[in-house]
Write an enzyme that holds these catalytic residues in place. Sequence first.
Site, PDB file in Angstrom:
ATOM      1  N   LYS A  66      36.897  36.064  46.379  1.00  0.00           N
ATOM      2  CA  LYS A  66      37.209  34.956  46.817  1.00  0.00           C
ATOM      3  C   LYS A  66      37.652  33.987  45.258  1.00  0.00           C
ATOM      4  O   LYS A  66      36.463  34.058  44.619  1.00  0.00           O
ATOM      5  CB  LYS A  66      36.380  34.207  47.652  1.00  0.00           C
ATOM      6  N   HIS A  67      38.556  33.433  45.058  1.00  0.00           N
ATOM      7  CA  HIS A  67      38.988  32.728  44.077  1.00  0.00           C
ATOM      8  C   HIS A  67      38.590  33.387  42.572  1.00  0.00           C
ATOM      9  O   HIS A  67      37.885  32.951  41.787  1.00  0.00           O
ATOM     10  CB  HIS A  67      38.291  31.474  44.091  1.00  0.00           C
ATOM     11  N   ASN A 230      29.635  32.315  33.028  1.00  0.00           N
ATOM     12  CA  ASN A 230      28.726  33.253  33.031  1.00  0.00           C
ATOM     13  C   ASN A 230      28.228  33.903  34.418  1.00  0.00           C
ATOM     14  O   ASN A 230      28.691  33.413  35.638  1.00  0.00           O
ATOM     15  CB  ASN A 230      27.353  32.592  32.647  1.00  0.00           C
ATOM     16  N   HIS A 391      37.008  35.861  31.780  1.00  0.00           N
ATOM     17  CA  HIS A 391      37.699  34.338  31.848  1.00  0.00           C
ATOM     18  C   HIS A 391      39.024  34.512  32.154  1.00  0.00           C
ATOM     19  O   HIS A 391      39.753  35.403  31.979  1.00  0.00           O
ATOM     20  CB  HIS A 391      37.372  33.586  30.656  1.00  0.00           C
TER      21      HIS A 391
END
Length: 391
Positions: A66-67, A230, A391
């Site tokens: 999800k996302h 994180n 990221h």
Amino acid sequence: MKELELKYGCNPNQKPSKIFVRDGELPITVLNGKPGYINFMDAFNSWQLVMELKQATGLPAAASFKHVSPAGAAVGLPLSDVDRKIYFVEPDAELSPIACAYIRARGADRLCSYGDWAALSDVCDAATARYLKEEVSDGVIAPGYTDEALEILKTKKKGNYNVIQMDVHYVPAPQEYKDVFGITFEQGRNNFKIDEALLHNIVTENKDLPEAAKIDLIVALITLKYTQSNSVCYVKNGQAIGVGAGQQSRIHCTRLAGSKADNWYLRQCPKVLNLPFKADVRRPERDNAIDVYISDEYEDVLADGVWQTLFTEKPDVLTREEKKAWIATQSGVSIGSDAFFPFGDNIERARKSGVQYVAEPGGSIRDDNVIETANKYGMTMCFTGMRLFHH
């Protein structure tokens, strides 16, 4: 096909939008539906996770995304009777290893997996497709589909369920590019291999690391490799049971993931297992009701006029003392962190969720405090020496 035009990007105002490759052909075939920008982001990240997990463990693997972060990930170990009950699987249902992998991946956090993207390391069979059909999900990526499985999936979401087949022979370019604010970033792709060799540097007094714990730590580390940083991941029996993603503070990651691990375990508490749901209450409503029932807001589902819509009779309250006592029986859990634990407080919090095995890079100026805390509770901790930021 070198490129595929999409309806829009992350949001409807972000047009035009497409996916493309600079060289060669796109390694995917859309077998059904019209996947969007975020769908493909989830698909490609989750595909990498499950393939690396299978390569590292030799077991079928699945993820629920999800996302652009995993809500759960797991390898294809058999389901227990309790697993079948908390994941809404019929007691006599025949399940393949890849079906077990996805059911367990989705089961890590059923609330967050609502509307997920599923990823499978192995060919999607009918058993997996039948389970997917009953869940609220946006799409699936796999190396292939049996004819029966594809027919089942094509009936989902009024025929619009997204089904992607991935070319297993695809090798991505060694360099990655990303545009931010009109500026292009370039970096080498993270090809770092995570396997058992990463767990050899045991820094605690307790050196015991059974094979099952090694698999769990590998599941944790590979999951973290594709989780927005994180991040911290709790794992038990080859299944992520709590993922904390995108927190600015390490301890907040540990607390968030720990609370999810606690909720996963609370679903197995007899009082929760025996909640008297009405027969017509759907899976998503059951998941929501259970999540509220085991929280401090339990009155929201036990209030007069509300409980009657969910249950055949009003359940007793699951008290804070009962929850604490049940969670205290949890044991044998593994935890991984994508960067070093800066303080022993992370270990203190992890212990409360039954953690016995730890894998983290090491390298903090307070490593001695973290090791000392792990020693205090007889934990086994490995320093991997490798950060896994994503990221």
